[in-house]
Design a protein around this motif. Structure first.
Motif, PDB file in Angstrom:
ATOM      1  N   VAL A 123       4.255   2.920 -15.418  1.00 54.25           N
ATOM      2  CA  VAL A 123       3.720   3.190 -14.339  1.00 54.25           C
ATOM      3  C   VAL A 123       3.783   5.140 -14.257  1.00 54.25           C
ATOM      4  CG1 VAL A 123       4.747   2.145 -12.563  1.00 54.25           C
ATOM      5  CG2 VAL A 123       6.206   4.040 -13.579  1.00 54.25           C
ATOM      6  N   ASP A 124       3.796   5.752 -15.312  1.00 52.69           N
ATOM      7  CA  ASP A 124       3.525   6.963 -14.760  1.00 52.69           C
ATOM      8  C   ASP A 124       2.924   7.733 -15.907  1.00 52.69           C
ATOM      9  OD1 ASP A 124       6.106   6.774 -16.600  1.00 52.69           O
ATOM     10  OD2 ASP A 124       6.332   8.974 -16.331  1.00 52.69           O
ATOM     11  N   LEU A 125       2.257   6.878 -16.629  1.00 50.38           N
ATOM     12  CA  LEU A 125       1.190   7.179 -17.977  1.00 50.38           C
ATOM     13  C   LEU A 125       0.105   7.763 -17.461  1.00 50.38           C
ATOM     14  CD1 LEU A 125       0.690   6.500 -21.363  1.00 50.38           C
ATOM     15  CD2 LEU A 125      -0.303   4.296 -20.736  1.00 50.38           C
ATOM     16  N   ASP A 126      -0.722   8.520 -18.409  1.00 50.24           N
ATOM     17  CA  ASP A 126      -2.013   9.215 -17.669  1.00 50.24           C
ATOM     18  C   ASP A 126      -3.148   8.299 -17.744  1.00 50.24           C
ATOM     19  OD1 ASP A 126      -4.883  11.418 -18.108  1.00 50.24           O
ATOM     20  OD2 ASP A 126      -3.525  12.068 -16.894  1.00 50.24           O
ATOM     21  N   GLN A 127      -4.134   8.093 -16.576  1.00 53.50           N
ATOM     22  CA  GLN A 127      -5.065   7.235 -16.568  1.00 53.50           C
ATOM     23  C   GLN A 127      -6.244   7.579 -17.993  1.00 53.50           C
ATOM     24  OE1 GLN A 127      -7.554   8.803 -13.064  1.00 53.50           O
ATOM     25  NE2 GLN A 127      -8.315   9.894 -13.917  1.00 53.50           N
ATOM     26  N   GLU A 128      -6.400   8.083 -18.468  1.00 57.96           N
ATOM     27  CA  GLU A 128      -6.985   8.843 -20.271  1.00 57.96           C
ATOM     28  C   GLU A 128      -6.496   7.817 -20.407  1.00 57.96           C
ATOM     29  OE1 GLU A 128      -9.787  12.144 -21.838  1.00 57.96           O
ATOM     30  OE2 GLU A 128      -7.854  12.244 -20.563  1.00 57.96           O
ATOM     31  N   GLU A 129      -4.985   8.082 -21.154  1.00 59.86           N
ATOM     32  CA  GLU A 129      -4.524   7.287 -21.492  1.00 59.86           C
ATOM     33  C   GLU A 129      -4.300   5.657 -21.888  1.00 59.86           C
ATOM     34  OE1 GLU A 129      -3.221   8.298 -24.639  1.00 59.86           O
ATOM     35  OE2 GLU A 129      -3.875  10.225 -24.033  1.00 59.86           O
ATOM     36  N   VAL A 130      -4.507   5.065 -20.279  1.00 61.34           N
ATOM     37  CA  VAL A 130      -4.326   4.165 -20.044  1.00 61.34           C
ATOM     38  C   VAL A 130      -6.152   3.475 -20.470  1.00 61.34           C
ATOM     39  CG1 VAL A 130      -4.807   2.185 -17.941  1.00 61.34           C
ATOM     40  CG2 VAL A 130      -3.102   3.804 -17.935  1.00 61.34           C
ATOM     41  N   ALA A 131      -7.081   4.418 -20.046  1.00 57.55           N
ATOM     42  CA  ALA A 131      -7.973   4.166 -20.453  1.00 57.55           C
ATOM     43  C   ALA A 131      -8.148   3.453 -22.150  1.00 57.55           C
ATOM     44  CB  ALA A 131      -9.535   4.656 -19.939  1.00 57.55           C
ATOM     45  N   LYS A 132      -7.558   4.604 -22.887  1.00 59.99           N
ATOM     46  CA  LYS A 132      -7.663   3.972 -24.156  1.00 59.99           C
ATOM     47  C   LYS A 132      -6.592   3.052 -24.520  1.00 59.99           C
ATOM     48  CE  LYS A 132      -7.647   8.568 -25.242  1.00 59.99           C
ATOM     49  NZ  LYS A 132      -6.657  10.583 -26.211  1.00 59.99           N
ATOM     50  N   VAL A 133      -5.946   2.252 -24.280  1.00 61.67           N
ATOM     51  CA  VAL A 133      -5.094   1.257 -23.861  1.00 61.67           C
ATOM     52  C   VAL A 133      -5.902  -0.140 -24.386  1.00 61.67           C
ATOM     53  CG1 VAL A 133      -3.448  -0.301 -23.448  1.00 61.67           C
ATOM     54  CG2 VAL A 133      -2.742   1.679 -23.236  1.00 61.67           C
ATOM     55  N   VAL A 176       0.523  -1.415  -0.233  1.00 64.90           N
ATOM     56  CA  VAL A 176       0.239   0.359  -0.478  1.00 64.90           C
ATOM     57  C   VAL A 176       1.172   1.001   0.314  1.00 64.90           C
ATOM     58  CG1 VAL A 176      -1.717   1.040   1.858  1.00 64.90           C
ATOM     59  CG2 VAL A 176      -1.826  -1.049   1.394  1.00 64.90           C
ATOM     60  N   ARG A 177       1.809   1.611   1.097  1.00 59.84           N
ATOM     61  CA  ARG A 177       2.942   2.315   1.042  1.00 59.84           C
ATOM     62  C   ARG A 177       3.732   2.985  -0.177  1.00 59.84           C
ATOM     63  NH1 ARG A 177       3.724   0.268   6.227  1.00 59.84           N
ATOM     64  NH2 ARG A 177       3.471   2.308   7.374  1.00 59.84           N
ATOM     65  N   ASP A 178       4.079   1.477  -1.193  1.00 61.60           N
ATOM     66  CA  ASP A 178       4.050   1.639  -2.599  1.00 61.60           C
ATOM     67  C   ASP A 178       3.150   1.937  -3.500  1.00 61.60           C
ATOM     68  OD1 ASP A 178       7.291   0.528  -2.116  1.00 61.60           O
ATOM     69  OD2 ASP A 178       6.125  -1.216  -2.822  1.00 61.60           O
ATOM     70  N   LEU A 179       2.184   1.755  -3.025  1.00 60.89           N
ATOM     71  CA  LEU A 179       0.981   2.891  -4.688  1.00 60.89           C
ATOM     72  C   LEU A 179       1.000   4.061  -3.795  1.00 60.89           C
ATOM     73  CD1 LEU A 179      -1.501  -0.196  -4.375  1.00 60.89           C
ATOM     74  CD2 LEU A 179      -0.274  -0.113  -6.583  1.00 60.89           C
ATOM     75  N   LEU A 180       1.197   4.629  -2.862  1.00 55.67           N
ATOM     76  CA  LEU A 180       1.058   5.720  -2.898  1.00 55.67           C
ATOM     77  C   LEU A 180       1.953   6.465  -2.847  1.00 55.67           C
ATOM     78  CD1 LEU A 180      -0.326   5.600   1.376  1.00 55.67           C
ATOM     79  CD2 LEU A 180      -1.501   6.083  -0.542  1.00 55.67           C
ATOM     80  N   HIS A 181       2.763   6.644  -3.569  1.00 53.69           N
ATOM     81  CA  HIS A 181       4.103   7.345  -3.722  1.00 53.69           C
ATOM     82  C   HIS A 181       3.945   7.720  -5.354  1.00 53.69           C
ATOM     83  CE1 HIS A 181       7.113   4.388  -1.626  1.00 53.69           C
ATOM     84  NE2 HIS A 181       6.759   5.852  -0.690  1.00 53.69           N
ATOM     85  N   TYR A 182       2.807   7.066  -6.308  1.00 52.76           N
ATOM     86  CA  TYR A 182       2.270   7.473  -7.549  1.00 52.76           C
ATOM     87  C   TYR A 182       1.387   8.060  -7.304  1.00 52.76           C
ATOM     88  CZ  TYR A 182       4.598   2.715  -8.516  1.00 52.76           C
ATOM     89  OH  TYR A 182       5.886   1.852  -8.708  1.00 52.76           O
ATOM     90  N   PRO A 183       1.436   9.324  -8.411  1.00 53.22           N
ATOM     91  CA  PRO A 183       0.074  10.453  -7.910  1.00 53.22           C
ATOM     92  C   PRO A 183      -1.195   9.413  -8.874  1.00 53.22           C
ATOM     93  CG  PRO A 183       2.140  10.892  -9.390  1.00 53.22           C
ATOM     94  CD  PRO A 183       2.278   9.890  -9.524  1.00 53.22           C
ATOM     95  N   GLU A 184      -2.168  10.074  -8.229  1.00 49.86           N
ATOM     96  CA  GLU A 184      -3.786   8.801  -8.560  1.00 49.86           C
ATOM     97  C   GLU A 184      -4.102   8.756  -9.591  1.00 49.86           C
ATOM     98  OE1 GLU A 184      -8.276  10.021  -6.329  1.00 49.86           O
ATOM     99  OE2 GLU A 184      -6.887  11.440  -6.355  1.00 49.86           O
ATOM    100  N   ASP A 185      -3.191  10.049 -10.358  1.00 47.24           N
ATOM    101  CA  ASP A 185      -4.746   9.858 -12.024  1.00 47.24           C
ATOM    102  C   ASP A 185      -2.911   9.742 -13.130  1.00 47.24           C
ATOM    103  OD1 ASP A 185      -2.669  11.942 -11.985  1.00 47.24           O
ATOM    104  OD2 ASP A 185      -4.334  13.437 -12.925  1.00 47.24           O
ATOM    105  N   THR A 186      -2.175   8.456 -13.009  1.00 48.83           N
ATOM    106  CA  THR A 186      -1.826   7.484 -13.585  1.00 48.83           C
ATOM    107  C   THR A 186      -1.999   5.943 -13.314  1.00 48.83           C
ATOM    108  OG1 THR A 186      -0.183   7.224 -12.123  1.00 48.83           O
ATOM    109  CG2 THR A 186      -0.118   9.849 -12.798  1.00 48.83           C
ATOM    110  N   ALA A 187      -1.622   5.272 -14.007  1.00 46.49           N
ATOM    111  CA  ALA A 187      -1.522   4.025 -13.910  1.00 46.49           C
ATOM    112  C   ALA A 187      -0.683   3.258 -12.373  1.00 46.49           C
ATOM    113  CB  ALA A 187      -0.694   3.778 -15.199  1.00 46.49           C
ATOM    114  N   GLY A 188       0.316   3.748 -12.101  1.00 51.97           N
ATOM    115  CA  GLY A 188       0.605   3.042 -10.943  1.00 51.97           C
ATOM    116  C   GLY A 188      -0.324   3.989  -9.965  1.00 51.97           C
ATOM    117  N   GLY A 189      -0.875   4.700  -9.776  1.00 50.02           N
ATOM    118  CA  GLY A 189      -2.172   4.823  -9.576  1.00 50.02           C
ATOM    119  C   GLY A 189      -3.041   4.322  -9.028  1.00 50.02           C
ATOM    120  N   LEU A 190      -3.074   3.845 -10.457  1.00 49.01           N
ATOM    121  CA  LEU A 190      -4.912   2.895 -10.611  1.00 49.01           C
ATOM    122  C   LEU A 190      -4.535   1.637 -10.206  1.00 49.01           C
ATOM    123  CD1 LEU A 190      -6.241   4.017 -14.571  1.00 49.01           C
ATOM    124  CD2 LEU A 190      -6.838   4.435 -11.725  1.00 49.01           C
TER     125      LEU A 190
END
Length: 449
Positions: free
Chosen positions: A210-220, A122-136
């Motif tokens: 991990v740093d890809l924007d969530q909108e781009e992740v959705a497009k994938v 969980v701590r590792d996940l908290l390091h990633y911005p919420e709106d990126t692939a890492g945050g998702l």
């Protein structure tokens, strides 16, 4: 989806105090319907409801909560003795989202109640911005080695499946954690037991950084029709997976945000937002539109001599402004749709602009001929020509403005939905009235000479 009638019936059963019957019904309810029922009943009944739910069902109900206020309200009703068990049951990505919204002190208190490996995840996940692939992403997935057999992989799957977010894909990694390939559950089940994983795995893997924007992740997901996608770091280490249910939430969130921007609402606003926050989001747009509106009012005053000589011009002023704004908004919606699905690039800006200009001329010609006939029959032929000519040019200009503004914003990497309908409509009000009254002034001067 549960209906109001079913919610009322369920509440009546809860009031009848039949624990076995209500427990059986609640355990069969999907998490979404359970959440609907939770907020349908009063606080005392909510506490009673929680006493009937298993730990896993309670965790699923928590994961279904949409806003921080909902989650806090929910956890305030959970008995203190059960909170630790529920937090352990919540999936790592959902728990990380929750901890990222509360204070650091509260988050650390909750993390100390988790098992050490889970707390580290969980701590590792908290390091990633919420709106990126890492945050998702979630770290609860099934990974296997390439040297094992299909039979051994199935045995590992049985052990790991209860804690995994999804089991439809098994990700193949080396000893260091590099992503090598993927095996679908279907391929694994139909493979012969002695076959090695490296012989059946698919090596051309669709993954996201991990740093890809969530909108781009959705497009994938939409392009490749996936149920889950692996998330890798810059060294191609497998860090987690994003599942389709999280992407559905992203698509809804992005659509709501775009709609709020498009309407000039100032971005994301929920039911639980405070009035002060809502005002702060909306007031900048409204002030800007008010200032542009003042320009429109001054324009009308500037052409006061023209309207005094030909007051009938005022009758058609709202029609000219309204039609121009409508044409611009249609073009704006078209351009934003092309941008959102990835069809519009800098290379085809010119093609789209030519296309929209041609459409505008055809629409302008049709509407102008229509209004020419109507005004000529109802009022005066010369007035009909004036209004028709004005309408033709304003429709073309309005369409071009509605097309170009989102293009310019996209070129400067600004969200094109901020080119909202109200903004473009107001800008076109100024432009269309300048054309209308400018030509009308020239017309008055010609007929007066």
């Amino acid at each position: 989806m549960i209906s109001l009638t079913e919610l009322a019936e369920l509440r009546s059963k809860l009031e009848m105090n039949d624990p076995d019957a209500i427990r059986e019904i609640l355990e069969e309810l999907p998490p979404y319907d359970l959440r609907q029922f939770f907020f349908f009943i009063d606080e005392e009944q909510q506490k009673e409801l929680l006493s009937y739910l298993s730990i896993s069902k309670t965790a699923h109900l928590f994961e279904e909560m949409e806003h921080l206020d909902q989650k806090k309200q929910f956890m305030s009703l959970v008995p203190a003795a059960l909170k630790s068990e529920i937090f352990r049951e919540i999936s790592s990505d959902d728990l990380a989202d929750f901890l990222g919204e509360i204070s650091q002190k509260e988050a650390e208190t909750i993390l100390t109640k988790l098992d050490q490996p889970e707390a580290e995840n969980v701590r590792d996940l908290l390091h990633y911005p919420e709106d990126t692939a890492g945050g998702l992403m979630t770290t609860e997935y099934v990974h296997i080695m390439s040297e094992i057999t299909a039979s051994e992989a199935i045995d590992q799957l049985r052990r790991k499946a209860p804690d995994a977010e999804t089991i439809y894909y098994l990700y193949v990694v080396d000893d260091s954690g590099h992503l090598l390939g993927v095996v679908s559950l279907r391929e694994l089940l139909i493979a012969k037991p002695e076959v090695k994983i490296h012989d059946i795995m698919y090596e051309r893997i669709i993954s996201v950084p991990v740093d890809l924007d969530q909108e781009e992740v959705a497009k994938v997901f939409t392009r490749y029709d996936l149920l889950a996608v692996p998330v890798v770091d810059h060294n191609h280490y497998l860090r987690g997976i994003v599942t389709v249910d999280d992407v559905m939430d992203v698509l809804i969130e992005e659509a709501q945000e775009d709609f709020a921007n498009f309407s000039g609402g100032g971005g994301d606003q929920g039911l639980f937002i405070s009035p002060i926050q809502a005002v702060r989001k909306r007031i900048p747009w409204l002030i800007l539109l008010l200032l542009i509106g003042l320009i429109t009012a001054n324009l009308i005053n500037l052409f006061k001599p023209t309207t005094q000589k030909l007051p009938i011009l005022l009758i058609f002023m709202p029609m000219i402004a309204g039609m121009t704004g409508n044409a611009a908004t249609q073009s704006l919606a078209t351009v934003i749709r092309f941008i959102s699905n990835g069809e519009l690039t800098k290379e085809n800006y010119g093609k789209l602009l030519r296309q929209e200009s041609t459409i505008a001329m055809l629409i302008g010609l049709f509407c102008s001929l229509f209004i020419l006939g109507f005004i000529s029959l109802s009022y005066d032929g010369r007035l009909g020509i004036l209004v028709a000519v004005c309408l033709f040019f304003t429709l073309i200009i309005g369409t071009i403005v509605g097309t170009m503004i989102p293009m310019v914003l996209q070129a400067f990497k600004i969200d094109p939905t901020v080119a909202s309908g109200p903004l473009i409509t107001t800008i076109n009000d100024v432009v269309s009235l300048m054309i209308y009254f400018g030509l009308a002034t020239l017309f008055v001067q010609l007929i007066s000479s």
